[in-house]
Design a protein around this motif. Structure first.
Motif, PDB file in Angstrom:
ATOM      1  N   UNK A  88       2.173  -5.719  -6.011  1.00 25.06           N
ATOM      2  CA  UNK A  88       0.952  -5.732  -5.211  1.00 25.06           C
ATOM      3  C   UNK A  88       0.707  -4.365  -4.619  1.00 25.06           C
ATOM      4  N   UNK A  89       0.000  -4.335  -3.482  1.00 18.18           N
ATOM      5  CA  UNK A  89      -0.333  -3.060  -2.853  1.00 18.18           C
ATOM      6  C   UNK A  89      -0.126  -3.145  -1.347  1.00 18.18           C
ATOM      7  N   UNK A  90       0.321  -2.029  -0.795  1.00 18.38           N
ATOM      8  CA  UNK A  90       0.319  -1.857   0.651  1.00 18.38           C
ATOM      9  C   UNK A  90      -1.009  -1.219   1.031  1.00 18.38           C
ATOM     10  N   UNK A  91      -1.644  -1.760   2.064  1.00 20.57           N
ATOM     11  CA  UNK A  91      -2.884  -1.167   2.556  1.00 20.57           C
ATOM     12  C   UNK A  91      -2.829  -1.058   4.072  1.00 20.57           C
ATOM     13  N   UNK A  92      -3.393   0.013   4.589  1.00 20.35           N
ATOM     14  CA  UNK A  92      -3.403   0.220   6.028  1.00 20.35           C
ATOM     15  C   UNK A  92      -3.594   1.680   6.348  1.00 20.35           C
ATOM     16  N   UNK A  93      -2.949   2.134   7.418  1.00 22.50           N
ATOM     17  CA  UNK A  93      -3.076   3.532   7.825  1.00 22.50           C
ATOM     18  C   UNK A  93      -1.900   3.910   8.713  1.00 22.50           C
ATOM     19  N   UNK A  94      -1.649   5.204   8.808  1.00 16.64           N
ATOM     20  CA  UNK A  94      -0.617   5.696   9.702  1.00 16.64           C
ATOM     21  C   UNK A  94      -1.107   5.698  11.135  1.00 16.64           C
ATOM     22  N   UNK A  95      -0.212   5.452  12.062  1.00 17.03           N
ATOM     23  CA  UNK A  95      -0.606   5.410  13.472  1.00 17.03           C
ATOM     24  C   UNK A  95      -0.902   6.802  14.029  1.00 17.03           C
ATOM     25  N   UNK A  96      -0.485   7.865  13.309  1.00 16.20           N
ATOM     26  CA  UNK A  96      -0.691   9.220  13.796  1.00 16.20           C
ATOM     27  C   UNK A  96      -1.923   9.873  13.180  1.00 16.20           C
ATOM     28  N   UNK A  97      -2.653   9.148  12.349  1.00 16.03           N
ATOM     29  CA  UNK A  97      -3.913   9.680  11.872  1.00 16.03           C
ATOM     30  C   UNK A  97      -3.890  10.374  10.541  1.00 16.03           C
ATOM     31  N   UNK A  98      -2.969  10.035   9.645  1.00 17.20           N
ATOM     32  CA  UNK A  98      -2.962  10.609   8.308  1.00 17.20           C
ATOM     33  C   UNK A  98      -4.029   9.967   7.437  1.00 17.20           C
ATOM     34  N   UNK A  99      -3.903  10.127   6.135  1.00 18.69           N
ATOM     35  CA  UNK A  99      -4.859   9.519   5.218  1.00 18.69           C
ATOM     36  C   UNK A  99      -4.642   8.007   5.166  1.00 18.69           C
ATOM     37  N   UNK A 100      -5.643   7.291   4.661  1.00 15.97           N
ATOM     38  CA  UNK A 100      -5.511   5.843   4.519  1.00 15.97           C
ATOM     39  C   UNK A 100      -4.374   5.526   3.545  1.00 15.97           C
ATOM     40  N   UNK A 101      -3.661   4.453   3.833  1.00 14.06           N
ATOM     41  CA  UNK A 101      -2.549   4.034   2.975  1.00 14.06           C
ATOM     42  C   UNK A 101      -3.039   3.055   1.922  1.00 14.06           C
ATOM     43  N   UNK A 102      -2.800   3.381   0.680  1.00 16.63           N
ATOM     44  CA  UNK A 102      -3.063   2.476  -0.449  1.00 16.63           C
ATOM     45  C   UNK A 102      -1.995   2.781  -1.490  1.00 16.63           C
ATOM     46  N   UNK A 103      -0.897   2.034  -1.447  1.00 21.15           N
ATOM     47  CA  UNK A 103       0.259   2.325  -2.297  1.00 21.15           C
ATOM     48  C   UNK A 103       0.714   1.072  -3.023  1.00 21.15           C
ATOM     49  N   UNK A 104       0.931   1.203  -4.324  1.00 18.26           N
ATOM     50  CA  UNK A 104       1.455   0.084  -5.102  1.00 18.26           C
ATOM     51  C   UNK A 104       2.896  -0.203  -4.693  1.00 18.26           C
ATOM     52  N   UNK A 105       3.312  -1.461  -4.844  1.00 26.09           N
ATOM     53  CA  UNK A 105       4.711  -1.806  -4.601  1.00 26.09           C
ATOM     54  C   UNK A 105       5.210  -2.800  -5.627  1.00 26.09           C
ATOM     55  N   UNK A 106       6.513  -2.829  -5.793  1.00 23.23           N
ATOM     56  CA  UNK A 106       7.204  -3.886  -6.536  1.00 23.23           C
ATOM     57  C   UNK A 106       8.385  -4.310  -5.670  1.00 23.23           C
ATOM     58  N   UNK A 107       8.494  -5.594  -5.423  1.00 18.37           N
ATOM     59  CA  UNK A 107       9.600  -6.149  -4.651  1.00 18.37           C
ATOM     60  C   UNK A 107      10.420  -7.067  -5.549  1.00 18.37           C
ATOM     61  N   UNK A 108      11.705  -6.820  -5.605  1.00 19.00           N
ATOM     62  CA  UNK A 108      12.601  -7.705  -6.337  1.00 19.00           C
ATOM     63  C   UNK A 108      13.333  -8.563  -5.316  1.00 19.00           C
ATOM     64  N   UNK A 109      13.018  -9.849  -5.296  1.00 17.62           N
ATOM     65  CA  UNK A 109      13.603 -10.784  -4.339  1.00 17.62           C
ATOM     66  C   UNK A 109      14.701 -11.600  -5.009  1.00 17.62           C
ATOM     67  N   UNK A 110      15.809 -11.751  -4.311  1.00 13.60           N
ATOM     68  CA  UNK A 110      16.914 -12.589  -4.773  1.00 13.60           C
ATOM     69  C   UNK A 110      17.070 -13.749  -3.794  1.00 13.60           C
ATOM     70  N   UNK A 111      17.299 -14.953  -4.349  1.00 18.68           N
ATOM     71  CA  UNK A 111      17.366 -16.162  -3.528  1.00 18.68           C
ATOM     72  C   UNK A 111      18.753 -16.789  -3.611  1.00 18.68           C
ATOM     73  N   UNK A 112      19.157 -17.414  -2.523  1.00 18.92           N
ATOM     74  CA  UNK A 112      20.439 -18.118  -2.487  1.00 18.92           C
ATOM     75  C   UNK A 112      20.356 -19.240  -1.449  1.00 18.92           C
ATOM     76  N   UNK A 113      20.724 -20.428  -1.850  1.00 20.13           N
ATOM     77  CA  UNK A 113      20.724 -21.585  -0.950  1.00 20.13           C
ATOM     78  C   UNK A 113      19.365 -21.813  -0.298  1.00 20.13           C
ATOM     79  N   UNK A 114      18.310 -21.629  -1.076  1.00 23.83           N
ATOM     80  CA  UNK A 114      16.970 -21.911  -0.574  1.00 23.83           C
ATOM     81  C   UNK A 114      16.424 -20.882   0.393  1.00 23.83           C
ATOM     82  N   UNK A 115      17.059 -19.696   0.471  1.00 23.48           N
ATOM     83  CA  UNK A 115      16.583 -18.645   1.362  1.00 23.48           C
ATOM     84  C   UNK A 115      16.585 -17.313   0.606  1.00 23.48           C
TER      85      UNK A 115
END
Length: 395
Positions: A88-115
């Motif tokens: 997906x994508x991260x969207x937002x902005x820096x609190x110090x006033x940089x450029x707008x944030x629009x960055x792709x991401x990939x998260x690899x999630x591992x599950x164990x015992x339903x968590x």
């Protein structure tokens, strides 16, 4: 575990993060959860965060302190029975006033015992750094405990103007406030470290306004110098080309100075009818002696790299192309050291020029007593006794 249930857990995670719902996060994360945030993230946020509380405080919490950002998942792909790839994508902005944030991401999630047992984050860290800060005339990057501060006006020889002094003060504040910084490198983009003050700016300023402009510039610059000298993390300077005028202050704050064999050094104030800034009148006599300092100020003498080495302004000369690699190697070594002890050493060495022996001996007693109570001291003593290399953590 069915694919749908892993996707439901993942969606619940993103909803909890967006809402800042700590109770829901506690319910979703396995007690032995480990988070891995991409190296190269600004403010030292990247790296391994072991335990849910550490990830909340230093991982996701670090992001929240510096950004208003939201992870927007787009695709969910099951990998086996206990892992899920979310993109997906991260969207937002820096609190110090940089450029707008629009960055792709990939998260690899591992599950164990339903968590959720683990999360590995991959993202475009350059976009995060661009969004992190409005800095333009300097560049700041934090990686593996080393903050690299790079002057960034290469077409102007990294001459220091009003914007750069503000950026330096802001960048140093970010370094001081970033957890995990254990060494600093100062260098310049392009062929020069810095030519000193921007003379073209001075010439283009109406004479009646120049004193006020200089005060604003130098106040911000001196704040940066003062904070660099007082922090715990040791500082390494990497000098290529010219280092001149007030810019020499960035060498004085360094504990280790590596210079190119063809680097050159000068003050230059007398030629402009000005006096001094950047701590030159305080640091220089202490480093080279009063007579040599008088020569450099009054006769506007210039130093070759070899002369700077002989005078004690720099520690080591290397070929131009090797300067930054040499500085990086030293900074990495310092970053693996006992950071709090290093900080006390830095401050005591500088104050030794101003204190009597009795006062300095008392400072040494107080300092070593405090250091003896640190985790690094315990590790260092244990490692010495066991004849192994210590693993310092900077605490």
């Amino acid at each position: 575990m069915q694919a749908r249930s892993t996707e439901d857990l993942a969606r619940s995670l993103y909803m909890a993060l967006a809402a800042g719902d700590r109770e829901q996060l506690d319910a979703l994360l396995h007690p032995e959860f480990v988070g891995q945030i991409a190296e190269g993230m600004p403010f030292g946020i990247g790296g391994r965060h072991e335990s849910p509380s550490t990830m909340r405080r230093n991982g996701w919490g670090g992001i929240a302190r510096h950004f208003t950002a939201r992870a927007e998942p787009e695709r969910f792909l099951e990998i086996g029975t206990d892992r899920l790839l979310v993109t997906g994508r991260y969207r937002g902005e820096g609190r110090q006033g940089g450029t707008a944030l629009d960055a792709a991401f990939a998260h690899l999630l591992t599950f164990e015992d339903g968590r959720i047992r683990a999360l590995e984050q991959y993202t475009d860290t350059a976009r995060w750094r661009d969004a992190a800060s409005p800095l333009r005339t300097v560049l700041l990057d934090v990686n593996d405990g080393v903050a690299t501060l790079r002057l960034n006006r290469p077409d102007q020889g990294n001459a220091i103007n009003e914007e750069m002094t503000k950026d330096l003060a802001e960048a140093v504040s970010q370094i001081v406030e970033t957890p995990g910084v254990r060494a600093v490198i100062i260098s310049g983009n392009g062929s020069n470290f810095t030519m000193g003050g921007d003379v073209s700016l001075f010439a283009g300023t109406p004479p009646e306004r120049l004193p006020h402009k200089l005060r604003r510039m130098i106040d911000a610059y001196h704040l940066a110098i003062e904070r660099l000298t007082s922090m715990d993390a040791p500082v390494v300077a990497a000098v290529r080309g010219a280092a001149a005028g007030g810019g020499l202050g960035l060498l004085y704050v360094a504990d280790i100075v590596i210079a190119a064999a063809d680097a050159r050094f000068a003050l230059g104030y007398g030629a402009l009818g000005l006096t001094s800034d950047g701590g030159n009148t305080w640091f220089l006599p202490r480093m080279v002696g009063l007579r040599r300092a008088q020569e450099l100020f009054l006769l506007n003498s210039r130093l070759s790299a070899q002369e700077a080495l002989d005078y004690g302004l720099v520690l080591r000369l290397v070929p131009d192309e090797a300067v930054e690699a040499e500085a990086a190697g030293i900074a990495a070594k310092l970053a693996a050291g006992p950071t709090r002890a290093f900080g006390a050493m830095r401050r005591m060495l500088r104050q030794s020029f101003e204190t009597g022996l009795a006062e300095q001996l008392l400072a040494e007693v107080d300092s070593i007593v405090v250091a003896a109570g640190t985790d690094d001291a315990r590790e260092g003593i244990a490692a010495f006794a066991a004849k192994r290399r210590p693993q310092f953590r900077g605490s």
